[in-house]
Scaffold this active site. Structure first.
Site, PDB file in Angstrom:
ATOM      1  N   CYS A 218      62.095  91.320  35.536  1.00 38.95           N
ATOM      2  CA  CYS A 218      62.036  92.939  35.622  1.00 38.95           C
ATOM      3  C   CYS A 218      61.145  93.383  36.160  1.00 38.95           C
ATOM      4  O   CYS A 218      61.527  94.425  37.220  1.00 38.95           O
ATOM      5  CB  CYS A 218      62.366  93.157  33.980  1.00 38.95           C
ATOM      6  SG  CYS A 218      60.810  92.880  33.270  1.00 38.95           S
TER       7      CYS A 218
ATOM      8  N   HIS B 207      58.906  94.761  28.761  1.00 45.16           N
ATOM      9  CA  HIS B 207      59.984  95.060  29.970  1.00 45.16           C
ATOM     10  C   HIS B 207      59.481  96.098  30.864  1.00 45.16           C
ATOM     11  O   HIS B 207      58.862  97.119  30.373  1.00 45.16           O
ATOM     12  CB  HIS B 207      61.315  95.426  29.106  1.00 45.16           C
ATOM     13  CG  HIS B 207      62.506  95.171  29.848  1.00 45.16           C
ATOM     14  ND1 HIS B 207      62.952  94.101  30.645  1.00 45.16           N
ATOM     15  CD2 HIS B 207      63.445  96.565  30.193  1.00 45.16           C
ATOM     16  CE1 HIS B 207      64.266  94.614  31.379  1.00 45.16           C
ATOM     17  NE2 HIS B 207      64.362  95.905  31.194  1.00 45.16           N
TER      18      HIS B 207
END
EC number: 3.4.-.-
Length: 142
Positions: free
Chosen positions: A43, A94
Site C-alpha cells: 500500500c 495501511h
C-alpha cells in the site's frame, strides 16, 4: 472586533492545517494495475510514488496529521492518508489516497500485495481490522 480577530485566527489555523496535507496525483488511471516502487506492491508504494515527495522518506518519518473523519470537509481530494497504530502515533497499518467521505466510511484509492489499485470505501467501525477502519485514518505529514 474581538470576534473578528478570533474568526480570522481560526481561518489562518485552518489554512495552515490544509497546507500541511500532502497532495497526490490522480490515481484513477492506475486502477486495475499495481504501482510498484521500493516497497514493491504494498500500500505504501502507491502513496510514496504518487504523493508529493514521500518516496524520499521512510514510513518511520511520517507524522500523524489531521483526523480524516473529523476534518472531512477540509481535506483536499487526493491527499495522502494512513493509519498510525504504533505507540506514539507512528505509522502502522495501511496507507491510501483520500478521495472523499461518506456517512459510513471514506472513499480511497489503495492497493496491497494481493490487490491492484482500486477505488473503494473503507467503512467506519471495523474494530476487527483496525488498519481497515475508516475511523483510524489521518493525513500524512512530514
Amino acid at each position: 472586533m474581538k470576534l473578528f480577530l478570533i474568526s480570522a485566527a481560526l481561518v489562518v489555523l485552518g489554512l495552515a492545517a490544509v497546507a500541511d496535507a500532502i497532495g497526490c496525483s490522480d490515481p484513477s488511471p492506475f486502477q486495475g494495475r499495481w504501482v510498484i516502487g521500493v516497497d514493491k506492491k504494498e500500500c505504501v508504494a502507491l502513496v510514496k510514488e504518487k504523493c508529493g515527495n514521500l518516496r524520499d522518506y521512510t514510513t518511520g518519518r511520517w507524522v500523524r496529521g489531521q483526523h480524516v473523519k473529523s476534518n472531512c470537509g477540509s481535506i483536499p481530494k487526493f491527499t495522502a492518508i494512513a493509519t498510525f497504530l504504533k505507540p506514539g502515533n507512528k505509522y502502522l497499518g495501511h496507507a491510501a489516497i483520500f478521495e472523499s467521505c461518506a456517512s459510513d466510511g471514506i472513499w480511497v484509492y489503495d492497493q496491497w500485495n494481493a490487490k491492484p489499485v482500486e477505488r473503494r470505501k473503507i467503512r467506519y467501525g471495523n474494530t476487527g481490522k483496525p488498519n481497515y477502519n475508516g475511523d483510524n485514518f489521518y493525513t500524512i505529514e512530514l
